[in-house]
Design a protein around this motif. Structure first.
Motif, PDB file in Angstrom:
ATOM      1  N   SER A  51      44.236   7.081 -17.530  1.00 17.94           N
ATOM      2  CA  SER A  51      44.805   6.235 -18.579  1.00 17.94           C
ATOM      3  C   SER A  51      44.037   4.928 -18.714  1.00 17.94           C
ATOM      4  O   SER A  51      43.854   4.422 -19.826  1.00 17.94           O
ATOM      5  N   TYR A  54      40.949   5.808 -20.574  1.00 13.77           N
ATOM      6  CA  TYR A  54      41.279   6.027 -21.982  1.00 13.77           C
ATOM      7  C   TYR A  54      41.544   4.704 -22.687  1.00 13.77           C
ATOM      8  O   TYR A  54      41.152   4.517 -23.843  1.00 13.77           O
ATOM      9  N   LEU A  55      42.204   3.788 -21.997  1.00 12.21           N
ATOM     10  CA  LEU A  55      42.485   2.477 -22.574  1.00 12.21           C
ATOM     11  C   LEU A  55      41.181   1.740 -22.880  1.00 12.21           C
ATOM     12  O   LEU A  55      41.046   1.127 -23.937  1.00 12.21           O
ATOM     13  N   ALA A  56      40.231   1.816 -21.968  1.00 15.31           N
ATOM     14  CA  ALA A  56      38.941   1.166 -22.196  1.00 15.31           C
ATOM     15  C   ALA A  56      38.211   1.801 -23.378  1.00 15.31           C
ATOM     16  O   ALA A  56      37.631   1.109 -24.214  1.00 15.31           O
ATOM     17  N   ALA A  58      39.623   3.588 -25.854  1.00 12.29           N
ATOM     18  CA  ALA A  58      40.412   3.452 -27.076  1.00 12.29           C
ATOM     19  C   ALA A  58      40.352   2.042 -27.650  1.00 12.29           C
ATOM     20  O   ALA A  58      40.701   1.842 -28.812  1.00 12.29           O
ATOM     21  N   SER A  59      39.914   1.081 -26.861  1.00 15.22           N
ATOM     22  CA  SER A  59      39.823  -0.282 -27.383  1.00 15.22           C
ATOM     23  C   SER A  59      38.796  -0.373 -28.502  1.00 15.22           C
ATOM     24  O   SER A  59      38.882  -1.253 -29.349  1.00 15.22           O
ATOM     25  N   ARG A  63      43.267   2.357 -30.660  1.00 13.07           N
ATOM     26  CA  ARG A  63      44.416   3.150 -30.189  1.00 13.07           C
ATOM     27  C   ARG A  63      44.794   2.765 -28.764  1.00 13.07           C
ATOM     28  O   ARG A  63      45.090   3.611 -27.939  1.00 13.07           O
ATOM     29  N   GLU A  64      44.820   1.493 -28.490  1.00 10.94           N
ATOM     30  CA  GLU A  64      45.107   1.034 -27.128  1.00 10.94           C
ATOM     31  C   GLU A  64      46.517   1.365 -26.674  1.00 10.94           C
ATOM     32  O   GLU A  64      46.759   1.513 -25.478  1.00 10.94           O
ATOM     33  N   GLY A  67      46.849   4.445 -24.406  1.00 13.32           N
ATOM     34  CA  GLY A  67      46.396   4.198 -23.038  1.00 13.32           C
ATOM     35  C   GLY A  67      47.389   3.351 -22.262  1.00 13.32           C
ATOM     36  O   GLY A  67      47.638   3.593 -21.078  1.00 13.32           O
ATOM     37  N   PHE A  68      47.977   2.373 -22.932  1.00 11.27           N
ATOM     38  CA  PHE A  68      48.969   1.525 -22.275  1.00 11.27           C
ATOM     39  C   PHE A  68      50.208   2.325 -21.893  1.00 11.27           C
ATOM     40  O   PHE A  68      50.751   2.155 -20.804  1.00 11.27           O
TER      41      PHE A  68
END
Length: 92
Positions: A51, A54-56, A58-59, A63-64, A67-68
């Motif tokens: 996650s 993915y957050l990194a 998706a930034s 779409r953050e 990931g959050f």
């Protein structure tokens, strides 16, 4: 009236306080539960790292929030997995 209250307090104090004891022959079951708990924690950690990755990624696409959400779910899973024994002990 006072004697009734005193006798009920003595009755409450006389209740047994049992100590939990593992039944004989259940060592394998305890080992299995420990392995399952270990697996849940490892999967929670893997999900947390995935996650975070993915957050990194998706930034860049905006779409953050997905990931959050994954990070929050993994943190909750790890907390519940490590606290399961304590949570169950409260209700038993």
């Amino acid at each position: 009236m006072f004697d009734l209250i005193a006798s009920s307090a003595d009755t409450i104090a006389a209740l047994p306080n049992p100590n939990p004891e593992q039944p004989p022959g259940t060592d394998g079951f305890t080992t299995l539960l420990n392995w399952i708990a270990w697996g849940v924690i490892v999967l929670g950690l893997a999900g947390f790292l995935a996650s975070a990755g993915y957050l990194a990624f998706a930034s860049f696409t905006g779409r953050e929030i997905n990931g959050f959400k994954g990070l929050v779910i993994c943190i909750i899973v790890c907390i519940l997995a490590t606290a399961a024994g304590t949570i169950i002990a409260v209700f038993v």
